[in-house]
Design an enzyme around this catalytic site. Structure first.
Site, PDB file in Angstrom:
ATOM      1  N   ASP A   1       0.856  -1.177   0.000  1.00 18.43           N
ATOM      2  CA  ASP A   1       0.000   0.000   0.000  1.00 18.43           C
ATOM      3  C   ASP A   1       0.902   1.240   0.000  1.00 18.43           C
ATOM      4  OD1 ASP A   1      -2.361   1.649   0.486  1.00 18.43           O
ATOM      5  OD2 ASP A   1      -1.585   1.835   2.526  1.00 18.43           O
TER       6      ASP A   1
ATOM      7  N   ALA B   1      -0.101   5.219   1.220  1.00 17.18           N
ATOM      8  CA  ALA B   1      -0.246   6.065   2.410  1.00 17.18           C
ATOM      9  C   ALA B   1      -0.485   5.237   3.667  1.00 17.18           C
ATOM     10  CB  ALA B   1      -1.391   7.054   2.217  1.00 17.18           C
TER      11      ALA B   1
ATOM     12  N   LYS C   1     -11.078   6.523  -3.554  1.00 16.97           N
ATOM     13  CA  LYS C   1     -11.496   7.720  -2.840  1.00 16.97           C
ATOM     14  C   LYS C   1     -12.970   8.072  -3.033  1.00 16.97           C
ATOM     15  CE  LYS C   1      -7.821   8.373  -0.587  1.00 16.97           C
ATOM     16  NZ  LYS C   1      -7.673   6.929  -0.364  1.00 16.97           N
TER      17      LYS C   1
ATOM     18  N   ASP D   1      -1.946  -1.131   5.814  1.00 17.34           N
ATOM     19  CA  ASP D   1      -2.289  -0.671   7.157  1.00 17.34           C
ATOM     20  C   ASP D   1      -3.786  -0.615   7.419  1.00 17.34           C
ATOM     21  OD1 ASP D   1      -2.237   1.524   5.213  1.00 17.34           O
ATOM     22  OD2 ASP D   1      -2.759   2.805   6.905  1.00 17.34           O
TER      23      ASP D   1
END
Length: 268
Positions: free
Chosen positions: A8, A10, A49, A182
């Protein structure tokens, strides 16, 4: 043997704490008179997003606040209009949030030295990655393959970005791939693709702490936070959870022991 790691962006390899999307969404809703908490914004993190925006709008606290102002619930036209305003906000922040997290560049170098290729998946669009990828490269992070959700049939939790990376890198079988991220969406994406999944806690979205905030935690708090986040990531499908990204190659060594013993089925 593990041949490829798919990272990933960010909260995993760059942008410690994954703050760029949080700030952009926060500003977006403030423009509409609504204060949205970081917890609500972070919950769908990892999704494409516009899907992330849809999820925020479906949150009970947000929909109630929207109704109190506009006398109706947010609809798809509202989401499309908001997303048009969201993108410039995020683009204005991306460059300053492309700094690799501690240990990320060194990890990538070690993986490459072992002949392991690095692919990437994300909730960012290709246009957003076109800002982040060259900026991260200035710091020495240069993955071998990059895929955005708008370049695949769908974003997370679907597996298509992982498959695209595998194709681009020529990596198979899927049991020779590790997905690291994450968020819960990262773990779901990895499981749906049939690859090994590793979650990372500190520096990630679920905790949402800055590097400075993390550095002043005492060991008791760090252990408690790690256990709480690890439980969420495991419920979402993580085979392993690490405290920080620099420990990923230690996990790869463990996975290789399983695969060398013919325990490929262990991942299912």
């Amino acid at each position: 043997m593990i041949k490829t790691v798919i990272m990933d962006w960010a909260g995993t390899m760059v942008d410690y704490g994954s703050f760029a999307p949080v700030e952009a969404f926060r500003q977006l809703f403030l423009d509409h008179g609504i204060e949205v908490s970081a917890d609500v914004i972070r919950k769908p993190m990892g999704r494409m997003k516009i899907d992330h925006l849809r999820d925020i709008c479906q949150d009970e606290s947000v929909s109630k606040a929207w109704y109190s102002i506009y006398d109706r619930l947010p609809n798809e036209q509202d989401i499309q209009t908001m997303y048009e305003a969201f993108e410039p906000k995020l683009f204005s922040l991306l460059e300053q949030f492309a700094v690799p997290v501690p240990g990320a560049v060194e990890l990538a170098d070690r993986l490459h030295e072992q002949g392991i290729t690095i692919g990437t998946t994300t909730g960012y669009t290709r246009a957003m990655l076109d800002v982040i990828v060259p900026e991260a490269a200035k710091y020495g992070y240069k993955p071998d393959s990059v895929c955005a959700p708008d370049e695949a049939a769908a974003g997370r939790p679907h597996p298509w970005m992982i498959y695209r990376n595998a194709e681009q890198l020529g990596t198979y079988p899927m049991s020779s791939i590790v997905k690291c991220g994450d968020t819960e969406a990262d773990m779901e994406e990895g499981r749906n693709a049939g690859v090994w999944t590793v979650g990372v806690v500190f520096g990630g979205n679920i905790l949402g702490l800055t590097e400075q905030e993390t550095s002043v935690l005492n060991e008791q708090d760090k252990e408690r936070m790690f256990n709480e986040v690890a439980e969420r990531l495991k419920k979402a499908g993580a085979h392993y959870v690490i405290s920080e990204i620099g420990k990923l190659d230690e996990i790869i060594e463990q996975i290789n022991i399983h695969t060398e013993a013919g325990e490929v089925q262990w991942q299912n």
